[in-house]
Design an enzyme around this catalytic site. Structure first.
Site, PDB file in Angstrom:
ATOM      1  CD  GLU A 292      -9.216 -71.070  46.130  1.00 32.67           C
ATOM      2  OE1 GLU A 292      -9.181 -69.817  45.395  1.00 32.67           O
ATOM      3  OE2 GLU A 292     -10.215 -71.178  46.995  1.00 32.67           O
TER       4      GLU A 292
ATOM      5  NE  ARG B  13      -8.150 -67.210  45.356  1.00 32.36           N
ATOM      6  CZ  ARG B  13      -8.235 -67.062  46.471  1.00 32.36           C
ATOM      7  NH1 ARG B  13      -7.568 -65.775  46.971  1.00 32.36           N
ATOM      8  NH2 ARG B  13      -8.941 -67.549  47.488  1.00 32.36           N
TER       9      ARG B  13
ATOM     10  CG  ASP C 182     -19.801 -72.742  44.320  1.00 34.41           C
ATOM     11  OD1 ASP C 182     -18.942 -73.534  43.975  1.00 34.41           O
ATOM     12  OD2 ASP C 182     -19.546 -71.882  45.301  1.00 34.41           O
TER      13      ASP C 182
ATOM     14  CD  GLU D 141     -19.356 -65.479  46.603  1.00 37.93           C
ATOM     15  OE1 GLU D 141     -18.088 -65.784  46.327  1.00 37.93           O
ATOM     16  OE2 GLU D 141     -19.356 -64.635  47.538  1.00 37.93           O
TER      17      GLU D 141
END
Length: 643
Positions: A268, A272, A401, A535
C-alpha cells in the site's frame, strides 16, 4: 457494522484489519523534575571529585614526566661551527627537554579543567533555576535539532537525470459543452472531497466525513502520514486545482516524515505513496517529491531481507523489522503485493542511478519463472522462507489482480522492450482464459476464482479492472488476437455494468455470484457494500480510449450521478453498506483512493485523449501516471551514472 473489509479482499486494495493506533503503542519516557535534581547533583559531585583529585594528589611530574606525546620531537640543529648558516640535520629532542616547558603545559591544562568545571557548575545552577516546563521545552528543542540534522543528511541532492518526454499533462478540455459540463461536475466533486479533508482531516491518512475527523487503518501503521494528500496530488494537478496542489506540496515538504516507529503495508505504501510522489514529481518537476519518494523507498528495502528475497507484507519504518499478515496461508507473502512493485522500483532506479530497486523486483521475477505453476496458474500465496506456494488459490481479483496488471505494464513502460514481462503476461492470460473465464446461463462473461481444483463462480468488484487490462494488452497479443482481447474487455465491462445496474443505488457490490438463477448480484450481506471503489470506472475509461463507444461515457455518467446522490454528505463522500437498499447507511470513510483513482478516471473519461495519452503514460494500480521510459532495455537507467 464494522468495516466489511476485515477479510483479505484485494491485492490492488488490501483491506484494513482495523486494529487502530492503539495496537501499536508509542511510549515516551519523561524524567520527573526530582530525578533531574538528583542527576545534576551526582554530576556536580563527580566533577568536583575529579577536579580535587587532580590538584591534591602528589605531583608525579618529579618522578615521571607529564606525557603530552612529545617524547620524540624532531627539531632542526644548526651547525654553529659553520657560522650558523647551514643546517646540519636534526636532533632528537626527548628526555633532555626543558622541564620548565612541562610545567607550563601542566598549568595550562589545570586552568582549562578549572574553567570547564566552573562552567559546568554554572550551567547546573542555571538548570536548577528553571521550571519543569522550561526544561522539557529545552529537551524538545534539542531533539528537534537532531531530527532536523538527520533530515538534512537524508535530503542530499540526487544526481541530475534527463526527464522523459512528458506529453499531455494538462488541458484535455472537450469541445462538446455537454461533456465539458460533466467533466466540470467531476472536478467539483473532487474539490468537495479535498476541501472537507483539508478542513476536518488534514494530515491524517483519510477522513471520516460524517464524524468530521481524521481516519486511519492498520495499513498505514499508527502514524499520520497524510495518505490522502499524497494520493490526491496528481489528480489535483491534472484538474488544474493548483492552489490545492501547492497546499499539499507544502504539507509534504514540512511534515511528511518516514523516520517513525510505525509498521506499514509495503504494497500500500508503495502504490499510494511512492507512486503518488513519483507522479507528482513527473507532472510538476518539484524535486521535493522525488527526494521524499527515494527516502521512503529506502525504508521499504529491509522488507526484502528474507531467505528468498520475496518481501514481507509489512515493515516497521524505523526498525526495518518485517512480518506477514497472520491470516495469509501459514505466513505466506501475497502475489498481488510482492508482484506490484515493478513500475515504481524501476522508476526509482531510473531517477537515482541506483540499481538496487531494479534488482529487487527482477529477483522476484526470476524466482517466479523457475517455479512450477499448477495448470499454468499463479497461486496467490508464496512462503518467503521456503520459496514454496501456499494453498492453491488463484484469483484475478483480490490477492492476485495487480500482479498480472504489472506484467503487462512493465512491458508498456519499457517502451515494449521488456519482452520477458510480455511473455509472462501472455502465458498467464492464456491459463486464466482456460480455467477461470466462463459465460453464465444469461450470457454474461465473468472471471471466477480457482480454489484447490474447483472454480468458484463469483466475481469481485476488484476483478472488474481486468476489462481495461485486456483492452490495454490487446495490441501486441499473440497470434494476432488483438480483436479477441478487445472484445473480451468489452464483455467484462458489460458484466460489471450489470452488477451496478441490478442494484437499488446503481452502484456495484463488493462481490457478485453467477449461481443458478442469480447473476451479477451479491448474495451475502457482507458483500453488498460499496466503498467508493474505482475498478469498474477504470475499465469504462480504457474501453472509451480504445473504442470511443459512447456507451462507456454514458455508463460513467450514471456512476457519477449515483456517487453524488448516495455517497455525498456535507463533510465529503462516504461508502455505503448496502447497495440494494434504497436508504443505505454510511460506513463513514472517505477512502484516499477515491481521490486518487475514482475521480481521476471519471475526469479522464470526460476529457480528450490528449490528456495523459497512453502511448506516453502508464498508470500504476493506484492510477498514478508514470512516463514510458524510452530505453534500449529496462536494465538501463536514464541516469548516466547508472549506465
Amino acid at each position: 457494522m464494522t468495516t466489511p473489509a476485515l477479510l483479505p479482499l484485494s491485492g490492488r486494495r488490501l483491506p484494513p484489519l482495523n486494529l487502530g493506533a492503539s495496537a501499536f503503542p508509542h511510549h515516551r519516557a519523561t524524567l520527573r523534575l526530582s530525578e533531574k535534581f538528583i542527576l545534576l547533583l551526582i554530576l556536580s559531585a563527580f566533577i568536583t571529585l575529579c577536579f580535587g583529585a587532580f590538584f591534591f594528589l602528589p605531583d608525579s611530574s618529579k618522578h615521571k614526566r607529564f606525557d603530552l606525546g612529545l617524547e620524540d620531537v624532531l627539531i632542526p640543529h644548526v651547525d654553529t661551527s659553520k657560522g650558523g648558516k647551514n643546517l646540519g640535520g636534526f636532533l632528537i629532542h626527548g628526555q633532555g627537554h626543558d622541564e620548565h616547558r612541562h610545567r607550563e603545559e601542566e598549568e595550562r591544562l589545570r586552568n582549562k579543567i578549572r574553567a570547564d568545571h566552573e562552567k559546568a557548575l554554572e550551567e547546573a545552577k542555571e538548570k536548577l533555576k528553571k521550571s519543569r516546563d522550561e526544561i522539557q521545552a529545552e529537551i524538545q528543542t534539542e531533539k528537534n535539532k537532531v531530527v532536523q540534522e538527520l533530515k538534512r543528511k537524508d535530503s542530499k541532492p540526487l544526481p541530475p537525470v534527463p526527464l522523459p518526454n512528458l506529453i499531455g499533462i494538462n488541458s484535455g478540455e472537450p469541445a462538446d459543452p455537454d461533456i465539458r459540463e460533466k467533466r466540470n461536475k467531476v472536478k467539483e466533486m473532487m474539490k468537495h472531497a479535498w476541501d472537507n479533508y483539508r478542513q476536518y482531516g488534514w494530515g491524517h491518512n483519510e477522513l471520516k466525513p460524517i464524524a468530521r475527523k481524521g481516519h486511519s487503518t492498520n495499513i498505514f501503521g499508527n502514524s499520520q502520514m497524510g495518505a490522502t494528500i499524497v494520493d490526491a496530488l496528481d489528480t489535483l494537478y491534472i484538474m488544474g486545482l493548483h492552489d490545492e496542489f501547492r497546499e499539499g506540496q507544502e504539507w509534504i515538504d514540512k511534515n511528511l516524515d518516514f523516520s517513525v516507529n510505525s509498521e506499514v503495508s509495503v504494497f500500500e505504501v508503495n502504490i499510494r505513496f511512492i507512486g503518488g510522489l513519483l507522479a507528482a514529481y513527473y507532472l510538476s518537476g518539484q524535486e521535493v517529491f522525488k527526494i521524499k519518494a527515494v527516502q521512503l523507498a529506502g525504508k521499504l528495502l529491509p522488507a526484502f531481507n528474507t531467505p528468498t528475497g520475496i518481501p514481507w507484507a509489512m515493515v516497521n519504518l524505523k526498525s526495518g523489522v518485517g512480518r506477514n499478515w497472520g491470516w495469509a496461508s501459514a505466513g505466506s507473502s501475497i502475489l498481488a503485493e510482492f508482484g506490484t512493485l515493478h513500475m515504481e522500483f524501476v522508476h526509482l532506479s531510473y531517477l537515482t542511478g541506483d540499481p538496487v530497486y531494479y534488482n529487487k523486483v527482477m529477483h522476484i521475477r526470476k524466482l517466479l519463472q523457475k517455479m512450477d505453476r499448477p495448470n499454468g496458474l499463479y497461486p496467490n500465496y508464496l512462503n518467503p522462507r521456503t520459496g514454496r506456494w501456499g494453498q492453491h488459490h488463484t484469483s484475478v481479483g483480490g490477492l492476485g489482480d495487480s500482479f498480472y496488471e504489472y506484467l503487462l505494464k512493465a512491458w508498456l513502460m519499457s517502451d515494449k522492450m521488456d519482452t520477458e514481462a510480455r511473455k509472462m503476461y501472455d502465458d498467464a492470460i492464456e491459463a486464466i482464459e482456460k480455467h477461470l473465464i466462463r459465460k453464465s446461463n444469461g450470457g454474461l462473461t465473468f472471471i471466477g476464482e480457482w480454489k484447490n481444483g474447483h472454480l468458484e463462480r463469483k466475481m469481485g468488484h476488484l476483478t472488474c479492472f481486468a476489462g481495461g487490462m485486456f483492452a490495454l494488452g490487446a495490441d501486441g497479443s499473440r497470434d494476432d488476437k488483438a480483436g479477441h482481447y478487445l472484445q473480451l474487455g468489452a464483455e467484462i465491462a458489460h458484466t460489471c455494468h450489470e452488477s451496478y445496474d441490478r442494484t437499488a443505488l446503481k452502484l456495484g457490490p463488493e462481490a457478485f455470484k453467477f449461481d443458478g438463477g442469480v447473476e451479477a448480484v451479491a448474495v451475502r450481506q457482507n458483500e453488498k457494500y460499496y466503498i467508493l471503489r474505482p475498478e469498474v470506472i477504470e475499465t469504462y475509461w480504457y474501453m472509451w480510449r480504445f473504442t470511443h463507444d459512447p456507451k462507456y461515457r454514458q455508463w460513467g455518467w450514471e456512476a457519477t450521478q449515483a456517487i453524488d446522490k448516495y455517497c455525498r454528505v456535507s463533510g465529503g463522500f462516504s461508502g455505503v453498506k448496502d447497495v440494494y437498499s434504497s436508504s443505505p447507511t454510511y460506513d463513514d470513510v472517505q477512502q484516499s483512493f477515491f481521490l486518487a483513482e475514482t475521480l481521476k478516471y471519471l475526469y479522464l473519461l470526460f476529457s480528450n485523449d490528449d490528456l495523459l495519452p497512453l502511448d506516453n503514460w502508464v498508470f500504476n494500480t493506484e492510477a498514478h501516471p508514470l512516463p514510458v521510459l524510452h530505453l534500449a532495455n529496462t536494465t538501463l537507467s536514464g541516469n548516466p551514472a547508472y549506465r
